[in-house]
Design an enzyme around this catalytic site. Sequence first.
Site, PDB file in Angstrom:
ATOM      1  N   LYS A 212      -0.033   5.390  -6.138  1.00 38.95           N
ATOM      2  CA  LYS A 212      -0.985   5.455  -7.254  1.00 38.95           C
ATOM      3  C   LYS A 212      -1.981   6.585  -7.066  1.00 38.95           C
ATOM      4  O   LYS A 212      -2.314   7.276  -8.008  1.00 38.95           O
ATOM      5  CB  LYS A 212      -1.677   4.101  -7.467  1.00 38.95           C
TER       6      LYS A 212
ATOM      7  N   HIS B 170     -26.560  20.693  -1.551  1.00 45.00           N
ATOM      8  CA  HIS B 170     -26.550  21.331  -2.854  1.00 45.00           C
ATOM      9  C   HIS B 170     -25.424  22.348  -2.939  1.00 45.00           C
ATOM     10  O   HIS B 170     -25.231  23.102  -2.002  1.00 45.00           O
ATOM     11  CB  HIS B 170     -27.894  22.024  -3.071  1.00 45.00           C
TER      12      HIS B 170
ATOM     13  N   GLU C  99      -5.884   1.715 -13.469  1.00 44.38           N
ATOM     14  CA  GLU C  99      -5.450   2.891 -12.713  1.00 44.38           C
ATOM     15  C   GLU C  99      -4.126   3.421 -13.267  1.00 44.38           C
ATOM     16  O   GLU C  99      -3.965   4.625 -13.490  1.00 44.38           O
ATOM     17  CB  GLU C  99      -5.293   2.555 -11.224  1.00 44.38           C
TER      18      GLU C  99
ATOM     19  N   CYS D 142      -1.554   1.794  -3.031  1.00 41.34           N
ATOM     20  CA  CYS D 142      -2.518   2.891  -2.836  1.00 41.34           C
ATOM     21  C   CYS D 142      -1.882   4.269  -2.825  1.00 41.34           C
ATOM     22  O   CYS D 142      -2.363   5.183  -3.494  1.00 41.34           O
ATOM     23  CB  CYS D 142      -3.263   2.736  -1.517  1.00 41.34           C
TER      24      CYS D 142
ATOM     25  N   TYR E 290      -7.798  -3.673 -11.785  1.00 41.37           N
ATOM     26  CA  TYR E 290      -7.877  -2.257 -11.422  1.00 41.37           C
ATOM     27  C   TYR E 290      -6.489  -1.635 -11.414  1.00 41.37           C
ATOM     28  O   TYR E 290      -6.321  -0.465 -11.741  1.00 41.37           O
ATOM     29  CB  TYR E 290      -8.637  -2.049 -10.103  1.00 41.37           C
TER      30      TYR E 290
ATOM     31  N   CYS F 125       0.821  -1.216   0.000  1.00 45.84           N
ATOM     32  CA  CYS F 125       0.000   0.000   0.000  1.00 45.84           C
ATOM     33  C   CYS F 125       0.850   1.258   0.000  1.00 45.84           C
ATOM     34  O   CYS F 125       0.700   2.133  -0.840  1.00 45.84           O
ATOM     35  CB  CYS F 125      -0.930  -0.017   1.207  1.00 45.84           C
TER      36      CYS F 125
ATOM     37  N   GLU G 287     -25.447  14.305  -3.911  1.00 46.23           N
ATOM     38  CA  GLU G 287     -26.881  14.528  -3.671  1.00 46.23           C
ATOM     39  C   GLU G 287     -27.741  13.734  -4.654  1.00 46.23           C
ATOM     40  O   GLU G 287     -28.922  13.514  -4.404  1.00 46.23           O
ATOM     41  CB  GLU G 287     -27.247  16.013  -3.709  1.00 46.23           C
TER      42      GLU G 287
END
Lengths: 653, 513
Positions: free
Chosen positions: A222, A628, A359, A219, A355, A214, A633
Site C-alpha cells: 500500500k 526552515h 488508503e 503496509c 483506513y 504487512c 517546523e
Amino acid sequence: MGNSVCKGKTVFMDTTRIKSLQNSSTGVIKAGEHKIKSHLSTESQGLSCFTQDHSDQRDGREIVQGFLGQNKVMIFSVTSCQLSAQVKELFRSMKVSFCVLELDQREDRQEIQQALWELTEQRELPSVFVNRQHIGDWEKTSQAHREGRLQALLDMQEVNLSPDLYDYDLLVIGGGSGGLAAAKEAATYGKKVVVLDYVTPTPKGTTWGLGGTCVNVGCIPKKLMHQAAILGQAIRDSQRYGWELQEKVSHNWRNMRQAVQDHIGSLRFGYSKALRDSKVTYMNAYGEFVGPHQIKATNSKGKETFYTAATFIIATGERPRYLGIPGDKEYCITSDDLFSLPQSPGRTLVVGASYVALECAGFLAGLGLDISVMVRSILLRGFDQHMANKIGEHMEQHGVTFIRQFVPTKVRDEYHPYIFRSSEETVGVELLVYSSFVWFLQVLLAVGRDACTRTIGLDTVGVKINVKTGKIPVNEEEQTNVPHIYAIGDVLEGKLELTPVAIQAGRLLARRLYAEHSTKCDYTNIPTTVFTPLEYGACGLSEEDSIQKYGEDNIEVYHSNFWPLEWTVPARDNNTCYAKIICYKQDSERVVGFHVLGPNAGEMTQGFAAAMKCGMTKEQLDNTIGIHPVCAEVFTTLSVTKRSGGDIAKGGC
Amino acid sequence: MAALCKWRHRLKPAVFFQNAARRQLSDKHDYDLLVIGGGSGGLACSKEAAQFGKKVAVLDYVESSPKGTKWGLGGTCVNVGCIPKKLMHQAALLGGAVKDAQKYGWRIPSPITHDWLTMAPAVQDYIRSLNWGHRVQLQDKKVKYLNLKGSLMDGHTVRAVSKTGKESVFTAGNIVIATGGRPKYPTHIPGSLEYGISSDDIFWLKESPGKTLVVGASYVALECAGFLTGIGLDTSVMVRSIPLRGFDQQIACLVTDYMGSYGTKFHWKCSPSKVEKLETGRLLVSWTDLDSGKEDQDTFDTVLWAVGRTPETRALNLEKVGVKMNRETGKIIVSADEATSVPHIYAIGDIAEGRPELTPTAIQAGKLLARRLFGKSSELMDYDCVPTTVFTPLEYGSVGLSEEEAVRRHGEDGIEVFHAFYKPLEFTVAERDASQCYIKMVCLREGAQRILGFHFTGPNAGEVTQGFALAIKCGATYTQLMAAVGIHPTSAEEIIKLNITKRSGLDPTVTGC
C-alpha cells in the site's frame, strides 16, 4: 499400528483400592478424608510410570505438565469413581499402558484440579490425556475409542515424553511481523524454534508467502502504491517547476504491480533467509492445536505432521471481513487481492471507511481511476474525527466520490446493477434506491478485519477468545489464560493493529521468556500514520478521547494550518495541511495528542512520538528551534488555541 | 517623500542634543525600537515589539550584488536563501520523481527536459508574494517600514539614506542590528568579481546558468551544485579542503559521495587562480591542484562563488559608535541577551558573533529580545541543540554534536555511536542506490545514554529531524528512544531501531523490516 503396544511397553495399571462411591462425577473430595501413602499406581511389566513427583512442587500446573510430559496415556482419576474405573478398564482392554493419578489421595488435589481445569476447561474427572492431548472424560474417551481416534492417537509416532524434550522450545503459529520477530529473537538465545505459516487463499484465489499481512497485502504494497500515486502528483507539479513532458502521461497498472510484487518477493526471500540464518525452522503448514503442547500442521497437500513444544505464540493475525450479502465472496475483492490484481481494477467502489478503505481509494484515485467510497457512518472510526473529516474533504476535492450513509445489499455480475440500501433504514427492509444504480468494474470490501483464531484449535486447549470478535485477551505479558500459550499482534484484544507494535511485543516477549528480561511492551503513545493522499500522522490521544479522559476545560488544543513550501509553486491545496496538538493543562501542558495532516506525515510524526515518550510539553515545543523551511517546523510555532477561535490560515514565514 | 522631509525638519535640532540629555528624554524618541535590517530576525523582533504597543520602525535596504541583482523585503532567507534554494531543490527532486515514476508504472514519453525560464519566474513570483506578505504584516502590526539604508550615529540615533541619496535621521530608545551577511568574493582571484556570481544572483538569473562551476564546499555551495545538477546542468564543484566544515565529517562525505554518484563533478583539493572571459562569452577558469601543484583549466558558462559570507557591517558605522566587533570575523560581539558593547544597541541573526546562521534562530532570538525589552520577560535564547538541514540532493538533517565534537568533549571512550545504513522503501521499486542513506546517533556511553547528537541522511531529512530535535530537547536517552515504537513503513522508524554500535564493528546495514 500398535507399535507401542508390541514394544513391550504395554503397562496395565489398576487401582484396586476402590472406595465407596462419593462425588464420583466431580472427583471433589472433602478435605481430610484420608491419606494414603501411595496415590499413584501402575500396572506394569517392570516399567513404572512417572513417579518423580517432587513434593516441593507446589504449582499444580507444573505437576500436571510433568505427568503429561512423561506418560503417553495419563488418567487423572478418583479412586471412588465408577467412570474412572471404566476408563481404566477401556485402556486395559486395549492393552495399553497408562498412568493414573488418584486425586483423592493427594493433598494438593485442589491445585491439580485447578490446573486441569485451566488447561482443559473440564471440571469433571476422570480426565484422560493421550500424547499430552486432552481427550476428555469417560464419555469423550469412549467416543474417541468408538470413532477410532483414540487408537490413531495411540498409534501416533512416539512423542518424546520428557518435558525438556519437546520437539521445540517455542512454536509460533503465524509468520507475520510479530511471529517472525519473536521467533528470530528466541532463536538468538539458542532456543529451538519453529514457525508455522500458511495462507488460506482468498475467495478469489489470491495467496502469498511468508511475511504476513504487512509485507504481502498491507503496509508495504500500500505504501508503494501510495508512492506511485504521489509520483503522479509529482509529475503534475514538475511541470510547474520547469520540467517539460512531451505528451500526456498515463499509468500502467501491470508495470506497477509487477514492480511492487517483485519487491515483496525480495522481502520474502530476505525473511526466509533471515529465518534460516537464525536457525528457525519454517513450515509452510496450517497449525492447529490438538493438545496442550501439540500442534497438528497441515501442508498445502493435506499432509499432516505433529509437533510438540514447550511454549506457543499465536500470531495468526487477521484477514479481511466479508459483508455476508449475496454475491460478496463471488464478485468482490478485498485488500488481500487488490495488490496482486493482474489488471487495473478500473472504476471501483470501495466499501468501508476504515483506513484500509481510504488508503486504497486514495491511491487508486491518484493513479487516475474513477473511485467511489461507500460509507455507512463515520470515517476512520477510532481516529480523531476532526482529522478524519479533513482527510475525507481532501479526497473529495481530489475526485473521490463519497456515497454516505449507504450499505450495499447485493452484488450481482454484469447485466445486474448493484443495489444499495440506506443504512438509516431498518434492517430487513430492502429499500432499493434505483437512482443509485451505478456500475463498477470492481468492488473492494474494506469493512474490517477478523482475527484468525476460530479454526486453530484454541478450544481444544482452552485458550479463551472474545466470542464476538474472535480476539484473544492477554495479560500485560501477552499471556493467554493458558499459561504456556502467548499471543501477539493483531489477534490481541484491545491492542493496536500495527506491524511495529507486533514486532516490539514479539521481541520483548522472547526476551522475557528466554533472556530474563522484564521489559513489557508499552502500548501507550504509539504513533501511527494513515497513508491517505493527504497523509495523517498521529500519536497519543484523539481530541475526543482527551476530552473524555481529562475534561474539556483541562485540555488546551493548539492548531494551525500550514502550506508546504513545495506546494506553493504549483499553487495547490493552500490551507489543507493541518497541525494540532492537545495539551493537558494540569500537567504543565504536557502533550497528550499529536496530529498532523500533510506530506510525509509519517516521517514528521516519528520524532515527536519519541519526544512524547520523553514527556514533551508545549513549552519545550516553543523552545525548540524550527528547521526552515520544512513542514514540521509548524509545531515549534503553534500559538492559536482552538478555544480562542483565532485565525489559523497560513501567513508568510 | 514629503513625509520624510517633515521628519527631517522636526528632528534636525535633536541631533545637537547631548546623548545624556537624550536618554532622560527617552519618551521623546521617534521610536521605541528601530531595527536595521528587514530579514527574518529583524522582522520577527519588530513585529513582536509592536505587539506590546511600541512604536517600531524597520529600515531595510538591499545593496545590489556586484552583478546587479536586487530584491525586496524579507532578507536573505526569503529572497536569496532558504526559500528559493528549497524550491529549486524541489524542482531537482521532481526531476528524480519523474524518473522514479516510470518505475512505478507511469508512462512518460522521453525526452524530458528542464526549462529554467519556467522554474525561475515561478520561484521569483512566489518570493515576491512573500515580500508583499511581509509588508502587509508590518502594516497590520503597525510597524513602520522604511526602504532606507541605516547607519549609527550614536547609541540612540540612526542616519538613514534613501535610494536617491536623501538623508534622514531617527532616534530610538533601542536599536537592533539585524543586517545579516552577504556572499564573499575571492577578490584576489583575477576575474572573480567581474565574471563570477554568488548565491545572491543564482536564483534571479534571467537565463539558465548552463555549465556551472561552483567554488566552495559550504552548504550553500553543495546545495546550489546539487539542484543545478538535478535540473540537468553540467555542474562541477571545486573544493579546497573539506566539505561542510563544522558538520559531522562522515556525513559530509556521504552527502558528497551521493552527489558524485548523481552526476556532480568534484575537483577536490583545487583552488581557482583566474577567470577569463572568452570571445564566445564563456568563462575560462584556471585552477591549481593543491596536492600536485598542477595547473588545469576548463570553460564554463557560469562561475558561482560560495566561499563563505561576510557580515554586513561596513556601512553601519559601528566602530565610531563603539560597538565592539570580532576583527577576524567582522561580526558583532554580543552577550547572552544579544546586547552589544553599547547600551540600547543589540544585534541578532547572522551578524552576531558565535550565533548559528539560521533563519529560525534569528526569528526566535528577535522575538525573545523584543519580549525582554518590552514584555517584562527575562527568557534568554537557548542556542543549544539547534537542528538544521542541508538540502543537498541527499538531504542531511542534524541536531546536537557531530561525532568529532562529541569525541572532543567526552573522549572516545565516553561516547557510544549507534548507526545504520538503511534503504527508504520508496527507493526499492525506483531501483535507487541507497548506499548513502545513513543514521547516526551519538550518545553518552554511561547510564541511560543521553543523546548528544543526531544525524540523518535521506529523503525528507528536515521533516524527520524536527521531532527528534524536540526529543533531544526533552533530554531523550537511547534507552527512551528504544522504548518508542516505529511508524511503518517510514525512514524515520529506522532511527528508533538503531542497535549497532560503531565500536562493535558489526555491519550496520539494515535488512528487511
